[in-house]
Design a protein around this motif. Structure first.
Motif, mmCIF file in Angstrom:
data_model
loop_
_atom_site.group_PDB
_atom_site.id
_atom_site.type_symbol
_atom_site.label_atom_id
_atom_site.label_comp_id
_atom_site.label_asym_id
_atom_site.label_seq_id
_atom_site.Cartn_x
_atom_site.Cartn_y
_atom_site.Cartn_z
ATOM 1 N N ASN A 170 44.489 39.207 54.945
ATOM 2 C CA ASN A 170 45.040 40.545 54.831
ATOM 3 C C ASN A 170 43.912 41.588 54.887
ATOM 4 O OD1 ASN A 170 46.373 42.902 54.173
ATOM 5 N ND2 ASN A 170 47.031 42.225 52.154
ATOM 6 N N ALA A 209 45.729 46.449 44.918
ATOM 7 C CA ALA A 209 45.079 45.218 45.374
ATOM 8 C C ALA A 209 45.743 44.674 46.631
ATOM 9 C CB ALA A 209 45.097 44.158 44.277
ATOM 10 N N GLY A 210 47.036 44.886 46.780
ATOM 11 C CA GLY A 210 47.734 44.400 47.964
ATOM 12 C C GLY A 210 48.022 42.913 47.883
ATOM 13 N N SER A 211 48.536 42.393 48.951
ATOM 14 C CA SER A 211 48.898 40.982 49.032
ATOM 15 C C SER A 211 47.652 40.107 48.969
ATOM 16 C CB SER A 211 49.651 40.734 50.343
ATOM 17 O OG SER A 211 49.895 39.373 50.524
ATOM 18 N N LEU A 212 47.696 39.103 48.108
ATOM 19 C CA LEU A 212 46.534 38.222 47.924
ATOM 20 C C LEU A 212 46.461 37.170 49.020
ATOM 21 C CD1 LEU A 212 46.632 37.752 44.064
ATOM 22 C CD2 LEU A 212 45.234 39.320 45.408
ATOM 23 N N SER A 233 42.542 45.034 41.349
ATOM 24 C CA SER A 233 42.186 43.678 41.782
ATOM 25 C C SER A 233 41.612 42.848 40.628
ATOM 26 C CB SER A 233 41.156 43.742 42.907
ATOM 27 O OG SER A 233 39.902 44.154 42.388
ATOM 28 N N LEU A 244 43.753 44.045 51.904
ATOM 29 C CA LEU A 244 43.178 43.507 50.673
ATOM 30 C C LEU A 244 41.681 43.792 50.633
ATOM 31 C CD1 LEU A 244 43.267 41.650 48.096
ATOM 32 C CD2 LEU A 244 42.763 39.770 49.653
ATOM 33 N N TRP A 245 40.984 43.493 51.710
ATOM 34 C CA TRP A 245 39.529 43.668 51.750
ATOM 35 C C TRP A 245 39.141 45.145 51.801
ATOM 36 C CZ3 TRP A 245 37.312 39.614 50.054
ATOM 37 C CH2 TRP A 245 37.902 38.372 50.280
ATOM 38 N N ASN A 300 40.873 47.672 50.572
ATOM 39 C CA ASN A 300 41.129 48.245 49.250
ATOM 40 C C ASN A 300 40.146 47.742 48.210
ATOM 41 O OD1 ASN A 300 43.182 49.531 50.543
ATOM 42 N ND2 ASN A 300 44.833 48.581 49.391
#
Length: 190
Positions: free
Chosen positions: A134, A127-130, A3, A137-138, A140
């Motif tokens: 999501n 980080a995943g999708s920004l 991230s 995201l949080w 991770n």
């Protein structure tokens, strides 16, 4: 990929390890953070033009070296106190190293040689999708910070020559939580 917060925290950690004096410049701190983030500069081409670079040469050792040298030159021109090139280089290298620890895909760290470097398992979550909505995201981000912050705090304590007993005592308190975060993250990568 790690991230933005993880990369920025790595840059700040390197700054705090290299600059112990209370009068260390904020500009220098910002430069360390910028170096830790700058490998993702190629995203500007993706966002502006829809162009995706392959390989992502900004995640290589050569890019980190050039970025650190440019940063050193920029800081020298401002007549600041000497900034160690090793610290700037470590800040720039922290980005591909953190991305490598995600284990999601190989990185062209040895570019221009056509060889990707990868790990068989991810230690950090992606980080995943920004997207602020999501959930992953949080989740991770919390896992990533649970892994990185204790490690970065240890590096800072060692660099500032904290007493071994203090480090050990705090480490024993934090270690079970750190291990839990690492296990949670590794479980996600299976």
């Amino acid at each position: 990929m790690s991230s933005l917060l993880g990369h920025a925290t790595a840059g700040l950690t390197v700054f705090l390890c290299c600059h112990h004096a209370p009068g260390a410049s904020r500009q220098v701190a910002v430069m360390y953070i910028a170096l830790a983030i700058c490998a993702d500069v190629d995203y500007l081409a993706v966002w502006a033009f829809g162009y995706s670079a392959n390989p992502r040469v900004t995640h290589g050792l050569l890019f980190a070296l050039v970025a650190a040298l440019l940063a050193r030159t920029a800081l020298r021109s401002r007549d600041n106190a000497p900034v160690p090139i090793a610290g700037l280089l470590i800040a720039a290298l922290s980005h591909p190293i953190l991305d490598l620890l995600v284990g999601a895909h190989g990185l062209p760290m040895l570019w221009p040689w056509p060889m990707d470097v990868s790990l068989p398992i991810g230690i950090l979550p992606s980080a995943g999708s920004l997207d602020p909505a999501n959930y992953f995201l949080w989740r991770n981000l919390i896992i990533e910070m649970g892994i990185l912050l204790p490690f970065f705090a240890l590096l800072i304590a060692i660099s500032r020559r904290a007493r071994f007993r203090v480090i050990l005592r705090r480490g024993l308190l934090i270690a079970p939580m750190w291990v839990a975060f690492v296990m949670w993250s590794v479980q996600l990568s299976r």
